[in-house]
Design a protein around this motif. Structure first.
Motif, PDB file in Angstrom:
ATOM      1  N   VAL B  14       0.825  -1.050  -0.220  1.00  0.00           N
ATOM      2  CA  VAL B  14      -0.106  -0.188   0.060  1.00  0.00           C
ATOM      3  C   VAL B  14       0.895   1.222  -0.027  1.00  0.00           C
ATOM      4  O   VAL B  14       1.855   1.259   0.521  1.00  0.00           O
ATOM      5  CB  VAL B  14      -0.924  -0.040   1.297  1.00  0.00           C
ATOM      6  CG1 VAL B  14      -1.815   1.380   1.289  1.00  0.00           C
ATOM      7  CG2 VAL B  14      -1.711  -1.285   1.416  1.00  0.00           C
ATOM      8  N   LEU B  16       0.905   5.397   0.251  1.00  0.00           N
ATOM      9  CA  LEU B  16      -0.092   6.640   0.736  1.00  0.00           C
ATOM     10  C   LEU B  16       0.432   7.859   0.388  1.00  0.00           C
ATOM     11  O   LEU B  16       1.795   8.215   0.366  1.00  0.00           O
ATOM     12  CB  LEU B  16      -0.269   6.390   2.023  1.00  0.00           C
ATOM     13  CG  LEU B  16      -1.160   5.019   2.516  1.00  0.00           C
ATOM     14  CD1 LEU B  16      -0.407   4.344   3.824  1.00  0.00           C
ATOM     15  CD2 LEU B  16      -2.563   5.336   2.587  1.00  0.00           C
ATOM     16  N   ALA B  17      -0.428   8.787   0.210  1.00  0.00           N
ATOM     17  CA  ALA B  17      -0.216  10.238   0.217  1.00  0.00           C
ATOM     18  C   ALA B  17       0.848  10.685  -1.015  1.00  0.00           C
ATOM     19  O   ALA B  17       0.689  10.024  -2.118  1.00  0.00           O
ATOM     20  CB  ALA B  17       0.175  10.659   1.545  1.00  0.00           C
ATOM     21  N   ARG B  18       1.780  11.618  -0.577  1.00  0.00           N
ATOM     22  CA  ARG B  18       2.807  11.979  -1.793  1.00  0.00           C
ATOM     23  C   ARG B  18       3.291  10.674  -2.539  1.00  0.00           C
ATOM     24  O   ARG B  18       3.737  10.626  -3.570  1.00  0.00           O
ATOM     25  CB  ARG B  18       3.895  12.837  -1.204  1.00  0.00           C
ATOM     26  CG  ARG B  18       4.587  13.602  -2.087  1.00  0.00           C
ATOM     27  CD  ARG B  18       5.758  14.473  -1.685  1.00  0.00           C
ATOM     28  NE  ARG B  18       6.738  13.433  -1.062  1.00  0.00           N
ATOM     29  CZ  ARG B  18       7.527  12.606  -1.758  1.00  0.00           C
ATOM     30  NH1 ARG B  18       7.555  12.948  -3.245  1.00  0.00           N
ATOM     31  NH2 ARG B  18       8.262  11.907  -1.433  1.00  0.00           N
ATOM     32  N   ARG B  20       2.216   7.792  -3.083  1.00  0.00           N
ATOM     33  CA  ARG B  20       1.209   7.022  -4.032  1.00  0.00           C
ATOM     34  C   ARG B  20       1.292   8.035  -5.391  1.00  0.00           C
ATOM     35  O   ARG B  20       1.348   7.374  -6.478  1.00  0.00           O
ATOM     36  CB  ARG B  20      -0.087   7.074  -3.445  1.00  0.00           C
ATOM     37  CG  ARG B  20      -1.094   6.640  -4.360  1.00  0.00           C
ATOM     38  CD  ARG B  20      -2.673   6.924  -3.780  1.00  0.00           C
ATOM     39  NE  ARG B  20      -2.918   8.362  -3.424  1.00  0.00           N
ATOM     40  CZ  ARG B  20      -3.373   8.660  -2.621  1.00  0.00           C
ATOM     41  NH1 ARG B  20      -3.390   8.056  -1.510  1.00  0.00           N
ATOM     42  NH2 ARG B  20      -3.488  10.133  -2.118  1.00  0.00           N
ATOM     43  N   ASP B  21       1.077   9.280  -5.152  1.00  0.00           N
ATOM     44  CA  ASP B  21       1.485  10.104  -6.394  1.00  0.00           C
ATOM     45  C   ASP B  21       2.526   9.766  -7.153  1.00  0.00           C
ATOM     46  O   ASP B  21       2.761   9.733  -8.374  1.00  0.00           O
ATOM     47  CB  ASP B  21       1.216  11.876  -6.116  1.00  0.00           C
ATOM     48  CG  ASP B  21      -0.137  12.067  -5.469  1.00  0.00           C
ATOM     49  OD1 ASP B  21      -0.970  11.103  -5.432  1.00  0.00           O
ATOM     50  OD2 ASP B  21      -0.396  13.101  -5.154  1.00  0.00           O
ATOM     51  N   ALA B  65       5.164   0.203   7.271  1.00  0.00           N
ATOM     52  CA  ALA B  65       4.444  -0.594   8.435  1.00  0.00           C
ATOM     53  C   ALA B  65       3.988  -1.708   7.900  1.00  0.00           C
ATOM     54  O   ALA B  65       3.605  -1.844   6.710  1.00  0.00           O
ATOM     55  CB  ALA B  65       3.068   0.525   8.710  1.00  0.00           C
ATOM     56  N   ASN B  67       1.444  -4.695   8.975  1.00  0.00           N
ATOM     57  CA  ASN B  67       0.203  -5.101   9.344  1.00  0.00           C
ATOM     58  C   ASN B  67      -0.030  -3.739  10.316  1.00  0.00           C
ATOM     59  O   ASN B  67      -0.422  -4.158  11.561  1.00  0.00           O
ATOM     60  CB  ASN B  67       0.196  -6.479  10.107  1.00  0.00           C
ATOM     61  CG  ASN B  67       0.370  -7.388   9.010  1.00  0.00           C
ATOM     62  OD1 ASN B  67       0.094  -7.370   7.908  1.00  0.00           O
ATOM     63  ND2 ASN B  67       1.132  -8.424   9.578  1.00  0.00           N
ATOM     64  N   HIS B  68      -0.041  -2.673   9.838  1.00  0.00           N
ATOM     65  CA  HIS B  68      -0.368  -1.435  10.922  1.00  0.00           C
ATOM     66  C   HIS B  68       0.568  -0.992  11.994  1.00  0.00           C
ATOM     67  O   HIS B  68       0.120  -0.155  12.652  1.00  0.00           O
ATOM     68  CB  HIS B  68      -1.625  -1.410  11.031  1.00  0.00           C
ATOM     69  CG  HIS B  68      -2.988  -1.753  10.029  1.00  0.00           C
ATOM     70  ND1 HIS B  68      -4.134  -2.356  10.417  1.00  0.00           N
ATOM     71  CD2 HIS B  68      -2.918  -1.428   8.762  1.00  0.00           C
ATOM     72  CE1 HIS B  68      -4.842  -1.984   9.329  1.00  0.00           C
ATOM     73  NE2 HIS B  68      -4.129  -1.693   8.053  1.00  0.00           N
ATOM     74  N   GLU B  69       1.682  -1.494  11.678  1.00  0.00           N
ATOM     75  CA  GLU B  69       2.656  -1.311  12.739  1.00  0.00           C
ATOM     76  C   GLU B  69       3.921  -0.620  12.084  1.00  0.00           C
ATOM     77  O   GLU B  69       4.533  -1.585  11.321  1.00  0.00           O
ATOM     78  CB  GLU B  69       3.174  -2.443  13.767  1.00  0.00           C
ATOM     79  CG  GLU B  69       2.038  -3.024  14.633  1.00  0.00           C
ATOM     80  CD  GLU B  69       1.669  -2.138  15.895  1.00  0.00           C
ATOM     81  OE1 GLU B  69       2.732  -1.426  16.087  1.00  0.00           O
ATOM     82  OE2 GLU B  69       0.758  -2.407  16.576  1.00  0.00           O
ATOM     83  N   VAL B  70       4.423   0.439  12.578  1.00  0.00           N
ATOM     84  CA  VAL B  70       5.618   1.175  12.127  1.00  0.00           C
ATOM     85  C   VAL B  70       6.735   0.256  12.319  1.00  0.00           C
ATOM     86  O   VAL B  70       6.740   0.062  13.549  1.00  0.00           O
ATOM     87  CB  VAL B  70       5.901   2.423  12.385  1.00  0.00           C
ATOM     88  CG1 VAL B  70       7.059   3.051  11.993  1.00  0.00           C
ATOM     89  CG2 VAL B  70       4.931   3.310  11.722  1.00  0.00           C
ATOM     90  N   GLU B  82       0.285  -7.146   5.341  1.00  0.00           N
ATOM     91  CA  GLU B  82       0.018  -5.858   4.518  1.00  0.00           C
ATOM     92  C   GLU B  82       1.121  -4.723   4.608  1.00  0.00           C
ATOM     93  O   GLU B  82       1.553  -4.757   5.925  1.00  0.00           O
ATOM     94  CB  GLU B  82      -1.495  -5.323   4.678  1.00  0.00           C
ATOM     95  CG  GLU B  82      -1.699  -4.028   4.231  1.00  0.00           C
ATOM     96  CD  GLU B  82      -2.926  -3.499   4.317  1.00  0.00           C
ATOM     97  OE1 GLU B  82      -3.921  -4.294   4.048  1.00  0.00           O
ATOM     98  OE2 GLU B  82      -3.061  -2.380   4.943  1.00  0.00           O
ATOM     99  N   ALA B  84       2.715  -1.079   4.242  1.00  0.00           N
ATOM    100  CA  ALA B  84       2.540   0.181   3.585  1.00  0.00           C
ATOM    101  C   ALA B  84       3.760   1.240   3.660  1.00  0.00           C
ATOM    102  O   ALA B  84       4.567   0.775   4.660  1.00  0.00           O
ATOM    103  CB  ALA B  84       1.369   0.887   4.368  1.00  0.00           C
ATOM    104  N   PHE B  86       4.892   5.107   3.490  1.00  0.00           N
ATOM    105  CA  PHE B  86       4.318   6.495   3.424  1.00  0.00           C
ATOM    106  C   PHE B  86       5.138   7.464   3.938  1.00  0.00           C
ATOM    107  O   PHE B  86       6.270   7.145   4.525  1.00  0.00           O
ATOM    108  CB  PHE B  86       2.911   6.465   4.172  1.00  0.00           C
ATOM    109  CG  PHE B  86       3.085   6.017   5.505  1.00  0.00           C
ATOM    110  CD1 PHE B  86       3.436   6.701   6.556  1.00  0.00           C
ATOM    111  CD2 PHE B  86       2.767   4.595   5.941  1.00  0.00           C
ATOM    112  CE1 PHE B  86       3.485   6.084   8.031  1.00  0.00           C
ATOM    113  CE2 PHE B  86       2.653   3.888   7.131  1.00  0.00           C
ATOM    114  CZ  PHE B  86       3.195   4.687   8.189  1.00  0.00           C
TER     115      PHE B  86
END
Lengths: 149, 92
Positions: B14, B16-18, B20-21, B65, B67-70, B82, B84, B86
Motif C-alpha cells: 500500500v 499513501l499520500a505523496r 502514492r502520487d 508499516a 500490518n499497521h505497525e511502523v 500488508e 504500507a 508512506f
C-alpha cells in the motif's frame, strides 16, 4: 467511541457531553480544537485535503490514547479527526480529556496532540492558487513529541 | 496445515499520500512465498528504477508499516502481510 475518523463535521459540545457524562468525579475537562488556516508557509490555501490509512490510523490513535491514560491521571479521552476536503476555518481535530484536576487533563490533552502529530497516519494536501502540494512534516512537531521522553 | 508452507504467496503493498502520487499506484499484490526483511523488500522495489529508486532511496524520509505497525528495516515481512509505505505524517 474513544477514537473516530470521519468526513462529517463534529459537534464539540455533544462530544464533551458524551465524554463527561454524569461522572461526578470529573473536575476538569480540557479540549483542543485544531482548525484549518488560510495561509501556510506564506501561501494562500483554498482547501485542505486530509487523507488517512484506514485501519492503521484508528489503531495508532487508540494506542496514543492508551499511552495517555497510563501516563496521566485521567478518566476519559476522546479523539475525533476529520478527513476529506476541508475549507479554512473548519475544525480538523478534537481532543477532549476529563480528569479530577486540571493539571492531568491539560498534560494528557497536549500529549495526545503531540503524539498524534508525529505518529498517527494522516496527511495533508493543500490546494493553492499555484496548484496542489503535499504538506511537509515539521521538525518542530518531532521536538514536541520528544519532550515527553 | 503443518510445515512452513504459507496459504498465500503474496503480500499486499500500500502506498499513501505523496508516495502514492510519486510511484503512480496506491496498492499492488506482490509475490512473496517466504519471509524476507523489510530492507530486502525495499531493495527489490528500488530495483524497479525510476521513481522507485528515487523515492525509496536510503536517506529519504518515509516510513514502513507491516500490518499497521511502523517497523524498522530489519523487521520481517511474511506472506499474507500488508506492507504500507508512506511519507512522514502531517495530521492534526
Amino acid at each position: 467511541m474513544t477514537v473516530r475518523v470521519q468526513t462529517a463535521p463534529f459537534d464539540v459540545e455533544a462530544e464533551v457531553a458524551a465524554l463527561r457524562g454524569g461522572d461526578a468525579r470529573v473536575g476538569a475537562v480540557v479540549t483542543f480544537l485544531g482548525t484549518v488556516r488560510d495561509i501556510n508557509d506564506g501561501t494562500a490555501v483554498a482547501t485542505l485535503e486530509l487523507e488517512h490509512y484506514p485501519g492503521m490510523t484508528e489503531k495508532a490513535l487508540e494506542a496514543i490514547v492508551a499511552e495517555a491514560q497510563s501516563r496521566f491521571d485521567v478518566y476519559g479521552v476522546r479523539v475525533v479527526h476529520r478527513v476529506g476536503p476541508l475549507a479554512p476555518t473548519e475544525p480538523i481535530v478534537l481532543v477532549a480529556v476529563t480528569s479530577a484536576h486540571r493539571a492531568d487533563a491539560f498534560d494528557a490533552c497536549r500529549f495526545v496532540m503531540d503524539f498524534l502529530k508525529t505518529r498517527a497516519p494522516f496527511w495533508k494536501k493543500e490546494r493553492t492558487p499555484d496548484g496542489d502540494r503535499w504538506v511537509d512534516a515539521r521538525v518542530s512537531d518531532d521536538d514536541a513529541d520528544a519532550r515527553w521522553g | 496445515m503443518e510445515g512452513t508452507q504459507h496459504p498465500v504467496a503474496t503480500v499486499r503493498l500500500v502506498f499513501l499520500a505523496r508516495l502514492r502520487d510519486a510511484l503512480g499506484r496506491q496498492d499492488e499484490t506482490y509475490p512473496l512465498d517466504r519471509p524476507i526483511s523489510v530492507g530486502a523488500l525495499l531493495e527489490a522495489l528500488r530495483a524497479r528504477g525510476g521513481p522507485w529508486e528515487r523515492e525509496l532511496a536510503a536517506g529519504r524520509a518515509y516510513k514502513v508499516a507491516v500490518n499497521h505497525e511502523v517497523v524498522a528495516a530489519g523487521a520481517v515481512v511474511r506472506p499474507g502481510d500488508e506492507v504500507a509505505v508512506f511519507p512522514p505524517v502531517t495530521g492534526g
